[in-house]
Design a protein around this motif. Sequence first.
Motif, PDB file in Angstrom:
ATOM      1  N   UNK A   1      44.108  45.604  28.421  1.00 54.39           N
ATOM      2  CA  UNK A   1      43.899  44.285  29.012  1.00 54.39           C
ATOM      3  C   UNK A   1      45.194  43.663  29.499  1.00 54.39           C
ATOM      4  N   UNK A   2      45.025  42.737  30.447  1.00 59.21           N
ATOM      5  CA  UNK A   2      46.121  41.929  30.979  1.00 59.21           C
ATOM      6  C   UNK A   2      45.720  40.468  30.857  1.00 59.21           C
ATOM      7  N   UNK A   3      46.682  39.627  30.525  1.00 57.04           N
ATOM      8  CA  UNK A   3      46.427  38.193  30.403  1.00 57.04           C
ATOM      9  C   UNK A   3      47.322  37.470  31.398  1.00 57.04           C
ATOM     10  N   UNK A   4      46.695  36.573  32.176  1.00 55.44           N
ATOM     11  CA  UNK A   4      47.418  35.772  33.159  1.00 55.44           C
ATOM     12  C   UNK A   4      47.143  34.307  32.871  1.00 55.44           C
ATOM     13  N   UNK A   5      48.194  33.501  32.865  1.00 53.04           N
ATOM     14  CA  UNK A   5      48.020  32.070  32.617  1.00 53.04           C
ATOM     15  C   UNK A   5      47.710  31.354  33.921  1.00 53.04           C
ATOM     16  N   UNK A   6      46.727  30.446  33.867  1.00 53.98           N
ATOM     17  CA  UNK A   6      46.369  29.638  35.031  1.00 53.98           C
ATOM     18  C   UNK A   6      46.081  28.222  34.529  1.00 53.98           C
ATOM     19  N   UNK A   7      46.908  27.292  34.913  1.00 56.86           N
ATOM     20  CA  UNK A   7      46.883  25.909  34.414  1.00 56.86           C
ATOM     21  C   UNK A   7      46.866  25.927  32.891  1.00 56.86           C
ATOM     22  N   UNK A   8      45.830  25.415  32.244  1.00 51.65           N
ATOM     23  CA  UNK A   8      45.793  25.387  30.775  1.00 51.65           C
ATOM     24  C   UNK A   8      44.835  26.420  30.198  1.00 51.65           C
ATOM     25  N   UNK A   9      44.404  27.374  31.003  1.00 52.38           N
ATOM     26  CA  UNK A   9      43.505  28.448  30.558  1.00 52.38           C
ATOM     27  C   UNK A   9      44.180  29.793  30.804  1.00 52.38           C
ATOM     28  N   UNK A  10      43.558  30.843  30.306  1.00 56.62           N
ATOM     29  CA  UNK A  10      44.083  32.193  30.470  1.00 56.62           C
ATOM     30  C   UNK A  10      42.988  33.095  31.037  1.00 56.62           C
ATOM     31  N   UNK A  11      43.376  33.967  31.957  1.00 49.13           N
ATOM     32  CA  UNK A  11      42.446  34.938  32.539  1.00 49.13           C
ATOM     33  C   UNK A  11      42.699  36.277  31.854  1.00 49.13           C
ATOM     34  N   UNK A  12      41.661  36.817  31.231  1.00 50.04           N
ATOM     35  CA  UNK A  12      41.734  38.097  30.539  1.00 50.04           C
ATOM     36  C   UNK A  12      41.001  39.134  31.379  1.00 50.04           C
TER      37      UNK A  12
ATOM     38  N   UNK B   1      34.426  47.121  32.713  1.00 42.11           N
ATOM     39  CA  UNK B   1      35.515  46.252  33.165  1.00 42.11           C
ATOM     40  C   UNK B   1      34.967  44.839  33.199  1.00 42.11           C
ATOM     41  N   UNK B   2      35.715  43.898  32.654  1.00 42.19           N
ATOM     42  CA  UNK B   2      35.267  42.512  32.690  1.00 42.19           C
ATOM     43  C   UNK B   2      36.463  41.577  32.782  1.00 42.19           C
ATOM     44  N   UNK B   3      36.182  40.390  33.285  1.00 45.23           N
ATOM     45  CA  UNK B   3      37.185  39.328  33.408  1.00 45.23           C
ATOM     46  C   UNK B   3      36.612  38.110  32.703  1.00 45.23           C
ATOM     47  N   UNK B   4      37.437  37.452  31.876  1.00 42.02           N
ATOM     48  CA  UNK B   4      36.983  36.275  31.135  1.00 42.02           C
ATOM     49  C   UNK B   4      38.037  35.179  31.218  1.00 42.02           C
ATOM     50  N   UNK B   5      37.581  33.948  31.213  1.00 42.88           N
ATOM     51  CA  UNK B   5      38.453  32.774  31.211  1.00 42.88           C
ATOM     52  C   UNK B   5      38.474  32.234  29.788  1.00 42.88           C
ATOM     53  N   UNK B   6      39.671  32.174  29.186  1.00 43.97           N
ATOM     54  CA  UNK B   6      39.796  31.797  27.781  1.00 43.97           C
ATOM     55  C   UNK B   6      40.627  30.536  27.608  1.00 43.97           C
ATOM     56  N   UNK B   7      40.216  29.696  26.660  1.00 45.79           N
ATOM     57  CA  UNK B   7      41.012  28.547  26.249  1.00 45.79           C
ATOM     58  C   UNK B   7      41.915  29.003  25.105  1.00 45.79           C
ATOM     59  N   UNK B   8      43.172  28.560  25.075  1.00 45.02           N
ATOM     60  CA  UNK B   8      44.083  29.016  24.019  1.00 45.02           C
ATOM     61  C   UNK B   8      43.600  28.600  22.624  1.00 45.02           C
ATOM     62  N   UNK B   9      43.691  29.552  21.680  1.00 45.44           N
ATOM     63  CA  UNK B   9      43.359  29.291  20.296  1.00 45.44           C
ATOM     64  C   UNK B   9      41.876  29.258  19.971  1.00 45.44           C
ATOM     65  N   UNK B  10      41.015  29.477  20.952  1.00 47.10           N
ATOM     66  CA  UNK B  10      39.570  29.408  20.722  1.00 47.10           C
ATOM     67  C   UNK B  10      38.959  30.809  20.825  1.00 47.10           C
ATOM     68  N   UNK B  11      38.361  31.331  19.739  1.00 49.94           N
ATOM     69  CA  UNK B  11      37.706  32.640  19.817  1.00 49.94           C
ATOM     70  C   UNK B  11      36.568  32.599  20.837  1.00 49.94           C
TER      71      UNK B  11
END
Length: 81
Positions: free
Chosen positions: A3-14, A46-56
Amino acid sequence: IDCDVTEQTEKFILSTNLEISSFALPDQSADPRAGGNPVLRQIRQHFVALLAPGKPTLVTSIDDTNSKKRLQVEATVTRVE
């Protein structure tokens, strides 16, 4: 799991590639071409997800080919400075 993680504003793209390999159980190998040899099963996703920091977050769910169970993949992004 790759996986790769990219930061975008206050969220992360996984962005993730997931591969699961297993051998079929002997009674599940109904393919006569196998000739009694082991049958390898492989699932790739293959999948892409938008994640909030610290939230499972549940990012994907996959049926187990050797049982009636389901595999769930959960991700948590934590900033390390």
